[in-house]
Write a protein that holds these residues in place. Structure first.
Motif: not given
Length: 201
Positions: A49-64
Motif C-alpha cells: 500500500t505504501l508503494l502504490s501511494h508512493k509514500e515509499f519507493t526504495g530509493k537509496s537512503q530513503e527512510m520511513l
C-alpha cells in the motif's frame, strides 16, 4: 552487541525489536517483502500500500518509520537501498550507519533485519555500517547523558545459512577493536601518553 541469524522471527513484547526492512528500488513488493516467516503476515500488504501511494519507493537512503497493528504492535523502519545491480558496499555501510542513527534517536536498542532477497554480501556490508556507527564517546559522561547503544540484532534469512553468522561475528569483532582505537584517539593528553598507550598494545 549480540547478533544471531534465524529463518523465522516472532515479535516479542519484552524486547520490542524494531523490524528493519532494507528495500531495493527495482524489486517487486511480492518478492521483496516475503515476510510470512516473520509472523506478521500483514506487513507485505501494508508495504504494498505504501508503494502504490508512493509514500515509499526504495530509493537509496530513503527512510520511513511506521507501526503495524497486530497482536503485538510492531515498529518498522523501511530503508531504501536503490537499484540492486548498482548498490555498492560503501552505499550499504552508509545506509547501515543511518539505521543506527535513526534507532538511537528513537531510543531503540534491539533490531531485526529482514529481506529475504538480500544477498549475504549485501547483508554483511549493511551490518558493518550498523556496527561501526554503534559507538559513542562516553568515558566522561554520566549514565543519564549517555544515549542507548544497540544491544542486539537478529538477521532473518530465507534458509539456514551456516556461513553468514561467522562473517557477521567477524564484523562485530572488527568494529569492537575500531571502537577501542577511537576511544584512545578521543582520550585527553593527560590520560594517554607513551607509557599508557603501551598498556593497550
Amino acid at each position: 552487541m549480540k547478533i544471531s541469524c534465524t529463518t523465522a522471527f516472532t515479535p516479542n513484547k519484552k524486547t520490542s525489536e524494531t523490524l528493519v526492512i532494507p528495500c531495493y528500488l527495482d524489486k517487486k513488493p511480492a518478492k521483496n517483502y516475503q515476510l510470512a516467516k516473520t509472523g506478521i503476515a500483514t506487513i507485505d500488504k501494508y508495504i504494498g500500500t505504501l508503494l502504490s501511494h508512493k509514500e515509499f519507493t526504495g530509493k537509496s537512503q530513503e527512510m520511513l518509520y511506521c507501526f503495524v497493528d497486530g497482536t503485538i504492535p510492531q515498529s518498522i523502519l523501511l530503508i531504501g537501498l536503490g537499484e540492486a545491480k548498482s548498490v555498492t558496499a560503501e552505499d550499504l555501510r552508509e545506509t547501515g550507519a543511518l539505521i543506527t542513527k535513526k534507532l538511537r534517536q528513537l531510543k531503540k536498542t534491539a533490531l531485526v533485519i529482514t529481506n529475504l532477497l538480500l544477498s549475504d554480501e549485501h547483508t554483511v556490508n549493511l551490518v558493518e555500517g550498523v556496527s561501526l556507527a554503534n559507538y559513542q564517546t562516553d568515558m566522561f559522561k554520566t549514565s543519564k547523558s549517555r544515549p542507548a547503544l544497540l544491544a542486539s540484532m537478529i538477521v532473518v534469512t530465507a534458509s539456514k545459512n551456516k556461513t553468514l553468522l561467522p562473517q557477521l561475528n567477524r564484523i562485530l569483532t572488527l568494529s569492537k577493536h575500531i571502537h577501542q582505537v577511537r576511544d584512545l584517539i578521543n582520550m585527553p593528553a593527560d590520560n594517554i601518553y607513551p607509557e599508557s598507550l603501551a598498556q593497550h598494545a
